[in-house]
Design a protein around this motif. Structure first.
Motif, PDB file in Angstrom:
ATOM      1  N   LYS A  86     -11.940   0.564  -0.344  1.00 14.64           N
ATOM      2  CA  LYS A  86     -11.417   1.644   0.501  1.00 14.64           C
ATOM      3  C   LYS A  86     -12.391   2.804   0.455  1.00 14.64           C
ATOM      4  O   LYS A  86     -12.933   3.073  -0.611  1.00 14.64           O
ATOM      5  N   GLU A  90       0.880  -1.178   0.000  1.00 14.00           N
ATOM      6  CA  GLU A  90       0.000   0.000   0.000  1.00 14.00           C
ATOM      7  C   GLU A  90       0.912   1.221   0.000  1.00 14.00           C
ATOM      8  O   GLU A  90       1.822   1.307   0.824  1.00 14.00           O
ATOM      9  N   ASP A  91       0.679   2.136  -0.924  1.00 13.23           N
ATOM     10  CA  ASP A  91       1.576   3.289  -1.024  1.00 13.23           C
ATOM     11  C   ASP A  91       1.118   4.483  -0.193  1.00 13.23           C
ATOM     12  O   ASP A  91       1.884   5.419   0.012  1.00 13.23           O
ATOM     13  N   GLN A 133      -3.649   0.444  -6.884  1.00 22.52           N
ATOM     14  CA  GLN A 133      -2.894   1.571  -7.436  1.00 22.52           C
ATOM     15  C   GLN A 133      -1.626   1.821  -6.635  1.00 22.52           C
ATOM     16  O   GLN A 133      -1.667   2.383  -5.538  1.00 22.52           O
ATOM     17  N   LEU A 134      -0.511   1.402  -7.200  1.00 22.78           N
ATOM     18  CA  LEU A 134       0.798   1.624  -6.592  1.00 22.78           C
ATOM     19  C   LEU A 134       1.599   2.491  -7.551  1.00 22.78           C
ATOM     20  O   LEU A 134       1.297   2.542  -8.745  1.00 22.78           O
ATOM     21  N   ASP A 175      -2.800  -3.289  -2.672  1.00 21.30           N
ATOM     22  CA  ASP A 175      -3.441  -2.076  -3.179  1.00 21.30           C
ATOM     23  C   ASP A 175      -3.385  -2.207  -4.707  1.00 21.30           C
ATOM     24  O   ASP A 175      -2.415  -2.726  -5.258  1.00 21.30           O
TER      25      ASP A 175
HETATM   26 MG   LIG Z   1      -2.427   3.299  -3.769  1.00 20.58          MG
END
Ligand SMILES: [Mg+2]
Length: 115
Positions: free
Chosen positions: A99, A2-3, A49-50, A47
């Motif tokens: 999320k 997770e970024d 979107q990284l 996640d």
């Molecule tokens: Mg992300």
């Protein structure tokens, strides 16, 4: 993986309430993938979107490896477009968590897959 640091801290805090758990984290796809490939992870939380890779590609990559063919891989994503859930499950994820996470549901879902 997770970024978003706030999300990562939240995930760690929630997962830390599960007994006998060892948590490894990464904020980038490449580092995370390396960590997973060289480890023996029981449940993977990704996640979508990284910054450097997307979770779908990471999941597909992991599914090519014998040791991760059947490992639970959970997507955590704020994608809410029609068809996204199907796309995620088609990539080989076992489940999809939206999320912002609902703490109890997130924890229950991970516990279920740890069993
Ligand atoms: Mg992300």
């Amino acid at each position: 993986m997770e970024d978003n640091e706030k999300n990562l801290e939240l995930f760690k805090a929630v997962l830390g309430t599960i007994s006998n758990i060892d948590i490894q984290t990464s904020i980038t796809g490449k580092t995370g993938l390396h960590l997973i490939k060289n480890g023996n992870i029981d449940v993977i939380i990704l996640d979508i979107q990284l910054p450097d890779m997307n979770g779908i590609d990471i999941c597909k990559e992991l599914r090519k490896l014998d040791k991760y063919k059947k490992t639970p891989i959970l997507a955590v994503t704020s994608f809410a477009m029609k068809g996204d859930k199907e796309r995620i499950l088609d990539a080989g994820f076992n489940d999809y968590i939206a999320k912002p996470i609902l703490i109890k549901d997130f924890r229950d879902s991970v516990v279920k897959f740890l069993e």
